[in-house]
Design an enzyme around this catalytic site. Sequence first.
Site, PDB file in Angstrom:
ATOM      1  N   ALA A  12       0.755  -1.163   0.001  1.00 32.44           N
ATOM      2  CA  ALA A  12       0.056  -0.155  -0.037  1.00 32.44           C
ATOM      3  C   ALA A  12       0.873   1.345   0.067  1.00 32.44           C
ATOM      4  O   ALA A  12       2.164   1.146  -0.004  1.00 32.44           O
ATOM      5  CB  ALA A  12      -0.780  -0.059   1.180  1.00 32.44           C
ATOM      6  N   THR A  35      -1.375  -9.381  -3.577  1.00 33.38           N
ATOM      7  CA  THR A  35      -1.864  -9.573  -5.066  1.00 33.38           C
ATOM      8  C   THR A  35      -0.764  -9.051  -5.920  1.00 33.38           C
ATOM      9  O   THR A  35      -0.092  -8.084  -5.987  1.00 33.38           O
ATOM     10  CB  THR A  35      -2.943  -8.655  -5.327  1.00 33.38           C
ATOM     11  OG1 THR A  35      -2.714  -7.331  -4.615  1.00 33.38           O
ATOM     12  CG2 THR A  35      -4.425  -9.196  -4.791  1.00 33.38           C
ATOM     13  N   LYS A  76      -2.088  -4.387   7.413  1.00 33.71           N
ATOM     14  CA  LYS A  76      -2.876  -4.013   8.247  1.00 33.71           C
ATOM     15  C   LYS A  76      -2.963  -4.701   9.750  1.00 33.71           C
ATOM     16  O   LYS A  76      -2.626  -5.695   9.840  1.00 33.71           O
ATOM     17  CB  LYS A  76      -4.543  -4.355   7.751  1.00 33.71           C
ATOM     18  CG  LYS A  76      -5.705  -3.516   8.213  1.00 33.71           C
ATOM     19  CD  LYS A  76      -6.862  -3.930   7.395  1.00 33.71           C
ATOM     20  CE  LYS A  76      -8.265  -3.635   7.875  1.00 33.71           C
ATOM     21  NZ  LYS A  76      -8.396  -2.876   9.037  1.00 33.71           N
ATOM     22  N   ASN A 103       0.355   0.093  12.571  1.00 34.34           N
ATOM     23  CA  ASN A 103      -0.133   0.756  13.799  1.00 34.34           C
ATOM     24  C   ASN A 103      -0.591  -0.547  15.032  1.00 34.34           C
ATOM     25  O   ASN A 103      -1.751  -0.447  15.049  1.00 34.34           O
ATOM     26  CB  ASN A 103      -1.180   1.561  13.559  1.00 34.34           C
ATOM     27  CG  ASN A 103      -0.794   3.025  13.323  1.00 34.34           C
ATOM     28  OD1 ASN A 103       0.180   3.597  14.203  1.00 34.34           O
ATOM     29  ND2 ASN A 103      -1.578   4.096  12.951  1.00 34.34           N
ATOM     30  N   SER A 129       5.427   7.029  12.085  1.00 30.26           N
ATOM     31  CA  SER A 129       4.364   8.193  11.831  1.00 30.26           C
ATOM     32  C   SER A 129       4.914   9.185  10.747  1.00 30.26           C
ATOM     33  O   SER A 129       6.174   9.277  10.600  1.00 30.26           O
ATOM     34  CB  SER A 129       4.389   8.984  13.069  1.00 30.26           C
ATOM     35  OG  SER A 129       3.654  10.209  13.057  1.00 30.26           O
ATOM     36  N   LYS A 184       4.284   4.765  20.066  1.00 30.58           N
ATOM     37  CA  LYS A 184       3.399   5.341  18.861  1.00 30.58           C
ATOM     38  C   LYS A 184       1.628   5.579  19.156  1.00 30.58           C
ATOM     39  O   LYS A 184       1.577   6.621  18.613  1.00 30.58           O
ATOM     40  CB  LYS A 184       3.505   4.277  17.650  1.00 30.58           C
ATOM     41  CG  LYS A 184       2.581   4.546  16.382  1.00 30.58           C
ATOM     42  CD  LYS A 184       3.038   5.705  15.863  1.00 30.58           C
ATOM     43  CE  LYS A 184       2.484   6.435  14.376  1.00 30.58           C
ATOM     44  NZ  LYS A 184       1.179   6.025  14.275  1.00 30.58           N
ATOM     45  N   HIS A 187       1.834   8.570  20.918  1.00 32.72           N
ATOM     46  CA  HIS A 187       1.798   9.801  19.929  1.00 32.72           C
ATOM     47  C   HIS A 187       0.549   9.833  19.156  1.00 32.72           C
ATOM     48  O   HIS A 187      -0.105  11.184  19.087  1.00 32.72           O
ATOM     49  CB  HIS A 187       2.791   9.422  18.879  1.00 32.72           C
ATOM     50  CG  HIS A 187       2.955   9.880  17.515  1.00 32.72           C
ATOM     51  ND1 HIS A 187       1.873   9.559  16.539  1.00 32.72           N
ATOM     52  CD2 HIS A 187       3.657  10.887  17.082  1.00 32.72           C
ATOM     53  CE1 HIS A 187       2.073  10.712  15.420  1.00 32.72           C
ATOM     54  NE2 HIS A 187       3.147  11.382  15.941  1.00 32.72           N
ATOM     55  N   ASN A 188      -0.072   8.833  18.664  1.00 41.31           N
ATOM     56  CA  ASN A 188      -1.380   9.201  18.261  1.00 41.31           C
ATOM     57  C   ASN A 188      -2.589   9.644  19.037  1.00 41.31           C
ATOM     58  O   ASN A 188      -3.280  10.503  18.491  1.00 41.31           O
ATOM     59  CB  ASN A 188      -1.853   7.613  17.548  1.00 41.31           C
ATOM     60  CG  ASN A 188      -1.316   7.444  16.104  1.00 41.31           C
ATOM     61  OD1 ASN A 188      -0.133   7.911  15.864  1.00 41.31           O
ATOM     62  ND2 ASN A 188      -1.913   6.813  15.315  1.00 41.31           N
ATOM     63  N   GLU A 191      -1.827  13.236  19.129  1.00 40.19           N
ATOM     64  CA  GLU A 191      -2.410  13.730  18.036  1.00 40.19           C
ATOM     65  C   GLU A 191      -3.738  13.782  17.712  1.00 40.19           C
ATOM     66  O   GLU A 191      -4.185  15.013  17.399  1.00 40.19           O
ATOM     67  CB  GLU A 191      -2.015  12.603  16.594  1.00 40.19           C
ATOM     68  CG  GLU A 191      -2.654  12.900  15.162  1.00 40.19           C
ATOM     69  CD  GLU A 191      -2.125  11.615  14.375  1.00 40.19           C
ATOM     70  OE1 GLU A 191      -0.942  11.257  14.274  1.00 40.19           O
ATOM     71  OE2 GLU A 191      -2.992  11.230  13.550  1.00 40.19           O
TER      72      GLU A 191
HETATM   73  C1  6PG Z   1       0.872   8.809  11.809  1.00 43.94           C
HETATM   74  C2  6PG Z   1      -0.803   8.808  11.878  1.00 43.94           C
HETATM   75  C3  6PG Z   1      -1.258   7.775  11.302  1.00 43.94           C
HETATM   76  C4  6PG Z   1      -2.691   7.768  11.142  1.00 43.94           C
HETATM   77  C5  6PG Z   1      -3.632   7.289  12.268  1.00 43.94           C
HETATM   78  C6  6PG Z   1      -4.570   8.058  12.801  1.00 43.94           C
HETATM   79  O1  6PG Z   1       1.631   9.162  12.857  1.00 43.94           O
HETATM   80  O2  6PG Z   1       1.358   8.859  10.669  1.00 43.94           O
HETATM   81  O3  6PG Z   1      -0.986   8.967  13.330  1.00 43.94           O
HETATM   82  O4  6PG Z   1      -0.891   6.508  12.113  1.00 43.94           O
HETATM   83  O5  6PG Z   1      -3.211   9.185  10.881  1.00 43.94           O
HETATM   84  O6  6PG Z   1      -4.121   6.181  11.498  1.00 43.94           O
HETATM   85  O7  6PG Z   1      -5.913   7.801  12.113  1.00 43.94           O
HETATM   86  P1  6PG Z   1      -6.922   7.951  12.641  1.00 43.94           P
HETATM   87  O8  6PG Z   1      -7.286   9.724  13.028  1.00 43.94           O
HETATM   88  O9  6PG Z   1      -8.112   7.640  11.660  1.00 43.94           O
HETATM   89  O10 6PG Z   1      -7.302   7.156  13.844  1.00 43.94           O
END
Ligand code: 6PG
Length: 481
Positions: A12, A35, A76, A103, A129, A184, A187-188, A191
């Site tokens: 991907a 694939t 995934k 993730n 990230s 991570k 971190h998210n 975010e």
């Molecule tokens: C990153 C992002 C990336 C992604 C997440 C959050 O650090 O590059 O955090 O991991 O944007 O999947 O996505 P959602 O907002 O869909 O939960």
Amino acid sequence: MRTADIGLIGLAVMGQNLVLNMADHGYTVAVYNRTTARTTEFLDGPARGTGVIGTETIEEFVNCLTRPRRVMLMVKAGGPVDAIVNQLVPLLDEGDIIIDGGNSYFEDSIRRTMDLKERGLRFIGAGISGGEEGARHGPSIMPGGDPGAWPHVKGILQDIAAKVADGTPCCDWVGPDGAGHYTKMVHNGIEYGDMQVIAEAYHLMKVGLGMSHADMAAVFRRWGDGLLDSYLIDITADILGHTDEQGDPTLEVILDAAGQKGTGKWTVISSLDLGYPMTLVAEAVYARVVSALLDQRIEAAGVLGSAVDESGVAGQEWGDDFVDAIHDALYASKIVSYAQGFMLLGAAGGEYGWDLDYGRIAQLWREGCIIRAAFLDDITAAFARRPDLPSLLLDGFFTDALRKADSGWRRVVTAAVGAGIPVPAYSSALAFYDAYRSERLPANLIQAQRDYFGAHTYERIDRPRGEFFHTDWTRPGGAAT
Ligand code: 6PG
């Protein structure tokens, strides 16, 4: 047969871009995708001329890797990672390394590190990230897992990672088993919090102050040159300034129902499990959840009526410097959010036996990742001053910053409540800040109620901790026992 320094499974966009990034740094990469058509498209398209080796079967893929084999998975999170790992295990040899760059949930990485170790293989769970752009030109990478694997992947991962100004890579060993993916995850979570505090500023400016998109863009542009210097502030300025063919703001045709993939939720769940406050991120997750209840919101707006006057009337009373007050509310809330995030990392480090270097983690986030910001240098400096700092709120730099922001922050929360504009992140951060610096909270009453209805006992302020008392509350003057 040509051999490859590293192999990557999962083509991907993130996977493709990491491969191209590795190739830029002189590595020969073998790729495999479920694939084959995608592999062919990649080799004939973006990977043309890069020396990337395409393979059609997983056996062919494994056989062209130098040893110890290094296999990076960009598939995934969840079941698909286990499925590929199970396919790989019989084909790999002792000491070979699997790096999961998705993730993934940190408990899965703990389990996979242990399971693969038992089979003589080495696992790394690496949080990555930076989105597509970061993967291509330098992401932030947070690897954890089997420490014996690190020397074999350090060169490649640090080469492809973003670098801070002095050239230090935004990639370093975080700790054993799930430490990389946990970091991570936090971190998210942060975010999510950063995005919510920015969204609240936009909401206040738009419906409270009635500002134009050009003016809002200019404010974010200015903020991005100051204390709030960060990627998310910069892209917000770009987004606010973007117009469609008719010259109308693109932002306003976007449906206001936020999606999420779960990492913010995991952060909050972990904070509840560990008994640490992650209140701002929790509000950020719930703000997305509430936004997604679109049909109910529309019905409720009809039935209950919205408190908000969208014409900017509310803000007429707010004063000329209200935008500066919003800045202070955003900055103070951000400090609280990061303080909570690092408290959680500390709690997790204790719980899972990870010896985390908080100052270094802040530098891993300094460039390449979504939360990259100048502010992270202040966090690194705080942990350099006191490596065992229990909370950033106890560091002099942040204490001063919060004192300076205090009045603007309160003014914004008060005005927003008065105008019916929800500011869950600003107000929950303020509530945490006020609670955290309270020597006495009303939890004595909670304890008394618990003791009243369930004889759950309580500790006393005049006795050592750990001694428990019970009162017979229905008997006046009932003696403590
Ligand atoms: C990153 C992002 C990336 C992604 C997440 C959050 O650090 O590059 O955090 O991991 O944007 O999947 O996505 P959602 O907002 O869909 O939960």
